[in-house]
Design an enzyme around this catalytic site. Structure first.
Site, PDB file in Angstrom:
ATOM      1  N   ASP A  13       0.840  -1.200   0.000  1.00  0.00           N
ATOM      2  CA  ASP A  13       0.000   0.000   0.000  1.00  0.00           C
ATOM      3  C   ASP A  13       0.877   1.253   0.000  1.00  0.00           C
ATOM      4  OD1 ASP A  13      -2.352   1.521   0.071  1.00  0.00           O
ATOM      5  OD2 ASP A  13      -3.264   0.230   1.560  1.00  0.00           O
ATOM      6  N   HIS A  16       1.731   3.187  -3.266  1.00  0.00           N
ATOM      7  CA  HIS A  16       0.859   4.218  -3.843  1.00  0.00           C
ATOM      8  C   HIS A  16       1.392   5.624  -3.558  1.00  0.00           C
ATOM      9  CE1 HIS A  16      -2.418   1.694  -5.216  1.00  0.00           C
ATOM     10  NE2 HIS A  16      -2.534   1.114  -4.039  1.00  0.00           N
ATOM     11  N   HIS A 195      -8.128  -3.723   7.894  1.00  0.00           N
ATOM     12  CA  HIS A 195      -7.208  -2.853   7.161  1.00  0.00           C
ATOM     13  C   HIS A 195      -7.784  -1.442   7.158  1.00  0.00           C
ATOM     14  CE1 HIS A 195      -4.448  -1.824   3.731  1.00  0.00           C
ATOM     15  NE2 HIS A 195      -5.451  -1.023   3.403  1.00  0.00           N
ATOM     16  N   HIS A 197      -7.531   2.881   6.647  1.00  0.00           N
ATOM     17  CA  HIS A 197      -6.908   4.085   6.081  1.00  0.00           C
ATOM     18  C   HIS A 197      -7.275   5.254   6.984  1.00  0.00           C
ATOM     19  CE1 HIS A 197      -5.003   3.074   2.191  1.00  0.00           C
ATOM     20  NE2 HIS A 197      -5.760   1.991   2.316  1.00  0.00           N
ATOM     21  N   TYR A 286     -12.099   5.469  -3.170  1.00  0.00           N
ATOM     22  CA  TYR A 286     -10.928   4.597  -3.010  1.00  0.00           C
ATOM     23  C   TYR A 286      -9.665   5.435  -2.828  1.00  0.00           C
ATOM     24  CZ  TYR A 286      -8.376   0.219  -3.998  1.00  0.00           C
ATOM     25  OH  TYR A 286      -7.597  -0.908  -3.922  1.00  0.00           O
TER      26      TYR A 286
END
Length: 336
Positions: A13, A16, A195, A197, A286
């Site tokens: 991740d 990105h 998970h 963010h 997203y």
């Protein structure tokens, strides 16, 4: 309470946040320090998983083989994992990753499309890999629907199923409802993962809520390296877990030092909550769309926040980054 397995996503991740441009030397250095710190699993692929290095998602600096092989060669204790999104990666990619030494695979689908994961999960099981179902954008459906999708992955052979907050849009109550539903409805033998963010500044809080409700695998990354405002920061997560006396294998001082002295100097763009990453969480888009929207906004002279809001209204999901240019062009035309 069970010992918590820490799955580090700095090398997946985290790709990105630097447009997938980790060098082989950086991958080796990060793997070594993560392994020495005691994390249990190190995930290492392009940000969009196996097969992700492409024109649509962005080419990685190093080949997929180099990324995986370097991680495997520099990890003495932690397992090395890969992400596979059906339609981006294929089973042959998974077989190659396994041959290179990867022992964990997380098969990721949109939260309502678990049925497309059957062949890939079964392939992971057949290869003898620790095979995980990964339900992305979990805010986009109800807890009841999400657990039905999780049951599909469970029936295909996945031994761990994740609630994945790809947009950083879940509140603590949202996270609690989904993880508790998994705990209640899935087999007692199925492990639950979470998970996070950090787009709404809830990455650590949601991870702790998930643990309270029965999750035993938690994702994190050094300095929160990841798409959008990043993932739950590993060093912050471990500090909170220590305060709560939660059992794990990670050395707090080592990940603190790695975050400050190794990871942060590598960042080309600060991984932080700014107007665009906050908008991701607010709109439920997203997290990997951030850099694409930022570039399109600059190119077409429109506010990237408007791009993200329009994308949200259209119901875009991971893998539809190509919509962003069209939306930017449309907004520019409307402004004339």
């Amino acid at each position: 309470m069970s010992k918590i397995t820490i799955n580090d996503v700095t090398l997946r991740d985290g790709m990105h946040a630097i447009s997938h441009q980790y060098s082989q030397e950086q991958i080796a250095e990060l793997t070594k320090v993560l392994d020495e710190s005691g994390v249990d699993i190190i995930e290492a692929t392009h940000g969009d998983g196996l097969g992700g290095s492409s024109l649509q998602y962005g080419f990685s600096k190093e080949s997929e083989e180099t990324i995986i092989r370097t991680a495997v060669e520099n990890s003495k204790h932690a397992k090395v994992g890969v992400l596979l999104i059906p339609g981006i990666g294929i089973i042959d990619d998974l077989k190659r990753a396994h041959d290179l030494g990867a022992s964990v695979v997380r098969v990721a689908t949109h939260c309502t499309e678990a049925d497309v994961s059957m062949q890939h999960i079964q392939a992971g099981v057949k290869l003898g890999m620790d095979t995980v179902g990964f339900l992305m954008m979990s805010h986009r459906t109800t807890p009841e629907n999400l657990v039905e999708e999780a049951k599909k992955m469970e029936s295909y052979g996945a031994k761990t199923i994740y609630v994945v907050d790809s947009a950083g849009a879940l509140t603590m109550d949202d996270a609690r409802a989904r993880v508790s539903m998994f705990k209640e409805k899935l087999s007692p033998e199925t492990e639950i993962g979470f998970h996070a963010h950090n787009n709404l500044s809830l990455g650590i809080a949601n991870s702790i809520v998930a643990i309270e409700e029965g999750a035993t695998r938690i994702d994190a990354s050094l300095a929160g390296m990841g798409a959008g405002a990043g993932n739950a920061a590993l060093e912050q997560l471990i500090a909170v877990m220590n305060r709560l006396e939660l059992d794990h294998n990670v050395d707090l001082y080592k990940v603190m030092d790695a975050a400050d002295y190794l990871m942060k100097p590598m960042m080309k763009r600060p991984v932080q909550i700014d107007r665009l990453s906050l908008m991701l969480g607010y709109s439920g888009v997203y997290s990997s769309f951030l850099l694409f929207a930022e570039r399109a906004g600059q190119e077409y002279g429109v506010d990237a926040r408007d791009i993200l809001m329009r994308i949200a209204e259209m119901g875009a999901i991971g893998g539809q980054e190509d919509w962003i240019i069209g939306v930017a062009q449309q907004l520019a035309a409307e402004a004339k």
